[in-house]
Scaffold this active site. Structure first.
Site, PDB file in Angstrom:
ATOM      1  N   ARG A   1       1.082  -5.084  -5.163  1.00  0.00           N
ATOM      2  CA  ARG A   1       1.325  -6.301  -4.383  1.00  0.00           C
ATOM      3  C   ARG A   1       1.620  -7.638  -5.287  1.00  0.00           C
ATOM      4  O   ARG A   1       0.761  -7.840  -5.982  1.00  0.00           O
ATOM      5  CB  ARG A   1       0.212  -6.303  -3.514  1.00  0.00           C
TER       6      ARG A   1
ATOM      7  N   ASP B   1       2.295  -0.295  11.739  1.00  0.00           N
ATOM      8  CA  ASP B   1       2.266  -1.509  12.572  1.00  0.00           C
ATOM      9  C   ASP B   1       3.426  -2.314  12.483  1.00  0.00           C
ATOM     10  O   ASP B   1       3.670  -3.489  12.446  1.00  0.00           O
ATOM     11  CB  ASP B   1       1.165  -2.244  11.930  1.00  0.00           C
TER      12      ASP B   1
ATOM     13  N   ASP C   1       5.163  -4.994   6.370  1.00  0.00           N
ATOM     14  CA  ASP C   1       5.567  -6.010   6.584  1.00  0.00           C
ATOM     15  C   ASP C   1       5.618  -7.169   5.341  1.00  0.00           C
ATOM     16  O   ASP C   1       6.480  -7.982   5.213  1.00  0.00           O
ATOM     17  CB  ASP C   1       4.895  -6.700   7.775  1.00  0.00           C
TER      18      ASP C   1
ATOM     19  N   ARG D   1      -5.520  -2.286   8.717  1.00  0.00           N
ATOM     20  CA  ARG D   1      -5.467  -3.431   8.606  1.00  0.00           C
ATOM     21  C   ARG D   1      -5.804  -4.252   9.899  1.00  0.00           C
ATOM     22  O   ARG D   1      -6.689  -3.867  10.495  1.00  0.00           O
ATOM     23  CB  ARG D   1      -4.324  -4.160   7.956  1.00  0.00           C
TER      24      ARG D   1
ATOM     25  N   GLY E   1       0.857  -1.183   0.090  1.00  0.00           N
ATOM     26  CA  GLY E   1      -0.003  -0.093  -0.018  1.00  0.00           C
ATOM     27  C   GLY E   1       0.933   1.307  -0.055  1.00  0.00           C
ATOM     28  O   GLY E   1       1.697   1.075   0.754  1.00  0.00           O
TER      29      GLY E   1
ATOM     30  N   ASP F   1      -0.161   2.385   8.267  1.00  0.00           N
ATOM     31  CA  ASP F   1      -0.813   1.747   9.653  1.00  0.00           C
ATOM     32  C   ASP F   1       0.255   1.654  10.983  1.00  0.00           C
ATOM     33  O   ASP F   1      -0.206   1.272  11.793  1.00  0.00           O
ATOM     34  CB  ASP F   1      -0.742   0.027   9.199  1.00  0.00           C
TER      35      ASP F   1
ATOM     36  N   THR G   1       4.239   2.616   5.586  1.00  0.00           N
ATOM     37  CA  THR G   1       2.845   2.465   5.592  1.00  0.00           C
ATOM     38  C   THR G   1       2.025   3.255   6.606  1.00  0.00           C
ATOM     39  O   THR G   1       2.609   3.673   7.597  1.00  0.00           O
ATOM     40  CB  THR G   1       2.730   0.980   6.246  1.00  0.00           C
TER      41      THR G   1
HETATM   42  O1  F6P Z   1      -1.511  -1.420   4.808  1.00  0.00           O
HETATM   43  C1  F6P Z   1      -2.069  -0.149   4.259  1.00  0.00           C
HETATM   44  C2  F6P Z   1      -3.556  -0.258   4.022  1.00  0.00           C
HETATM   45  O2  F6P Z   1      -4.041   0.999   3.540  1.00  0.00           O
HETATM   46  C3  F6P Z   1      -4.475  -0.643   5.150  1.00  0.00           C
HETATM   47  O3  F6P Z   1      -4.756   0.225   6.110  1.00  0.00           O
HETATM   48  C4  F6P Z   1      -5.418  -1.336   4.451  1.00  0.00           C
HETATM   49  O4  F6P Z   1      -6.063  -2.440   5.218  1.00  0.00           O
HETATM   50  C5  F6P Z   1      -4.843  -1.994   3.180  1.00  0.00           C
HETATM   51  O5  F6P Z   1      -3.695  -1.144   2.999  1.00  0.00           O
HETATM   52  C6  F6P Z   1      -5.836  -1.628   1.811  1.00  0.00           C
HETATM   53  O6  F6P Z   1      -5.246  -2.272   0.999  1.00  0.00           O
HETATM   54  P1  F6P Z   1      -5.745  -2.202  -0.675  1.00  0.00           P
HETATM   55  O7  F6P Z   1      -5.455  -0.625  -0.805  1.00  0.00           O
HETATM   56  O8  F6P Z   1      -4.967  -3.130  -1.261  1.00  0.00           O
HETATM   57  O9  F6P Z   1      -7.153  -2.313  -0.624  1.00  0.00           O
END
Ligand code: F6P
Length: 615
Positions: free
Chosen positions: A364, A422, A395, A464, A303, A420, A418
């Site tokens: 990803r 985290d 991660d 997340r 992300g 998050d 990120t």
């Molecule tokens: O890890 C960053 C994040 O924005 C999280 O907060 C969220 O759960 C996820 O990515 C969303 O992923 P995507 O953009 O692939 O839907």
């Protein structure tokens, strides 16, 4: 960096001869006059001027008497010789023998062609000293042409004899010749009198320019062969730069350059080209790194997060600062697998520090999870001579990096990027601060409408399976309750909070719900509460991906910049498989193993803070 002087550059024989003669005389005499600049290079002119060589024009020449005057390599018309005789001027004749020979030829041809009322044409630059000397052989009658358009002055019914100024191009001369061949109705004699010292350099210079990453062409601005030869360089190699002296060098030109070629006009002294080389070497000599790493790849994966661009910028600039080449890998590990690389220069990361998203784009990659995918990525790195990687992401990104470094001996350093927050081993991840501010902004707005209608809002934020965004933004917006995955909250408990806050004050209520909360998200919990309390006017708002966008905050920009530089330094310090982070305001390094295996804890003190504040 390898720097080479063009073996075919430097003064032509005529210029060397003129300068030698001038220096010889000036050993004995304090002053020597010269008609015009001895060479079209101001720096060499200044050097000789300091020794006593004085440039004069024809008018000043005609007023001199009993002095020594040097005729430079370009040669002089017969009128200058006459003036010298009349004024008792001693001539030091340094006319280039090639030019003198040409003058003789033209004089002879003129004498002969007069019988048939023919014309002498000289392909050359109007007003150029050599051309004036040649025209002088024809009592000023020769027609000077610079291009085919000038041939309109020629009477094609009469005989024509064509000559060329010695420093013109063969291509131009051929064009003129071909035109005349077509048009001349009477006799035509073509004399190719181009000096091969210059024209032969064209193919050799093309080859020389192609062999180097950067070409520096040193020449006086007035030199016509300088202009011509520089054009040859520029056409062969876009990274060619024209300078008149080493002071004009711009060290940005040498970013990532492995080989530099220095060339010059036939009027450029070798010492000036050597000085140019010395300056380039001096400015680039600080090979700050002892590391074997010469080329780094940088990518963003997973992300995106605001501040990733600031991190890319810092990596690129820190690498260049340390004399390491850097390539951007587009679309994360996908680009690594498919060799989607972009050479990065300092200006490629200009004007991006304030931008959200990532200029390298992100993905990803499923393929990178496979052995075959990573094999392809490794092959691409070898083929493109990329010695090390800096990966910016979360991660998932580091799990990929860890397995890659286990399979292949490639140094990889991670930068936590990120929203998050985290990741274990760093207090902050890039993008977290901006995301919280985005959430705060949105929640404050929702609070306005919630108060107007006495409503209870369940607002879902990202993160997340971690509650960092929810907890911090909840505190910052004065939420009545905050639901995060790290703490199990039972519906009853939540009702207690709501009764204390929302029900008692009856203005508005905000519950921040982390998307990973065990309750199942904002809609689920809102439904449950709604069932128990049909009297509550409930609404749900899921903030979504807006939290990932926007211009990064000052905090994220500084964090990203610090981490970007730290990542490059870590690589050059022979670190591998580590993530750089910030712990208690200082740069830290933690192994990928640790950051992946350990779970970062939400601060207990922050959780109890909200218990107190939401009464
Ligand atoms: O890890 C960053 C994040 O924005 C999280 O907060 C969220 O759960 C996820 O990515 C969303 O992923 P995507 O953009 O692939 O839907």
């Amino acid at each position: 960096m390898n720097i080479e002087i063009d073996p075919n550059a430097g003064f032509c024989f005529g210029v060397v001869n003129a300068i030698n003669k001038a220096e010889e005389i000036l050993k004995e005499d304090n002053t020597l006059f010269c008609i015009g600049d001895i060479v079209h290079n101001n720096i060499e002119v200044d050097r000789l001027n300091a020794l006593g060589l004085q440039a004069i024009n024809h008018d000043q020449f005609s007023k001199l008497s009993g002095k020594k005057v040097l005729f430079r390599a370009h040669g002089e018309p017969p009128s200058s010789y006459k003036t010298a005789k009349k004024q008792n001027i001693e001539i030091i004749d340094a006319s280039c023998p090639v030019v003198l020979n040409l003058q003789k030829k033209i004089k002879k041809a003129y004498r002969e062609i007069q019988k048939s009322n023919g014309q002498i044409i000289i392909y050359g630059k109007k007003g150029h000293a050599e051309v004036n000397g040649l025209v002088g052989q024809t009592e000023g009658k020769a027609i000077v042409v610079e291009n085919t358009a000038d041939l309109k002055l020629v009477n094609f019914d009469l005989p024509v004899v064509l000559f060329s100024q010695t420093t013109k191009t063969i291509t131009g001369f051929t064009e003129i010749s071909e035109y005349l061949k077509k048009e001349c109705k009477s006799s035509l004699k073509i004399n190719d009198t181009i000096c091969r010292k210059v024209s032969n350099r064209v193919p050799l210079l093309k080859e020389f320019a192609n062999q180097h990453d950067v070409v520096i062409f040193v020449s006086g601005e007035k030199s016509s062969n300088g202009k011509l030869l520089f054009d040859v360089c520029k056409k062969a190699n876009q990274n060619s730069y024209f300078i008149t002296c080493p002071k004009e060098l711009n060290m940005d030109w040498f970013e990532n350059a492995k080989s530099v070629g220095v060339s010059g006009a036939t009027s450029t002294p070798t010492w000036l080209m050597n000085e140019t080389i010395e300056k380039i070497k001096l400015e680039n000599k600080s090979d700050l790194s002892m590391s074997k790493i010469k080329k780094i790849g940088v990518l963003t994966s997973g992300g995106d997060a605001p501040g990733m661009n600031a991190a890319i910028r810092a990596v690129v600039r820190a690498a260049i600062y340390n004399k390491v080449e850097v390539v951007g890998v587009l679309q994360g590990y996908e680009g690594l697998i498919h060799g989607d690389f972009k050479k990065m220069k300092s200006h490629d990361v200009s004007n991006i520090i304030q931008k959200g998203g990532t200029i390298l784009r992100s993905a990803r990659s499923e393929e990178f999870r496979t052995i075959e995918g990573r094999k392809k990525a490794h092959e691409q790195m070898i083929a493109n001579k990329i010695d090390a990687l800096i990966v910016i992401g979360g991660d998932g990104t580091f799990s990929g990096a860890r397995i890659f470094t286990q399979e292949y001996d490639i140094p990889v350093v991670g930068i936590p990027g990120t929203i998050d927050n985290d990741l274990y081993g760093t207090d902050y991840t890039i993008g977290y601060d901006t995301a919280i501010n985005t959430v705060i902004d949105a929640v404050d707005k929702i609070r306005d409408t919630a108060s107007a209608h006495n409503r209870l809002f369940f607002i879902e934020v990202m993160g997340r399976d971690a509650g960092f965004i929810a907890l911090r933004s909840g505190i910052a917006t004065g939420a009545e309750a905050i639901l995060i995955p790290e703490k199990e909250t039972h519906t009853q408990e939540l009702q207690k909070y709501l009764e204390k806050g929302y029900k008692e004050h009856k203005s508005s209520g905000i519950v921040i719900v982390a998307e990973g909360d065990k309750s199942g998200g904002a809609y689920t919990i809102a439904k449950e509460i709604g069932k128990e309390h049909p009297e509550y006017d409930i609404r749900v708002s899921v903030l979504g991906h807006m939290q990932r966008g926007g211009s990064p905050s000052a905090f994220d920009r500084v964090t990203a910049s610090t981490m970007g530089v730290a990542a490059v330094e870590a690589l050059l310090d022979d670190q591998k498989s580590v993530m750089v982070g910030i712990v208690n305001g200082e740069v830290s390094h933690v192994s990928f193993n640790k950051t992946i295996k350990n779970k970062k804890k939400v601060k207990d003190s922050l959780m109890s803070l909200n218990d107190i504040l939401s009464i």
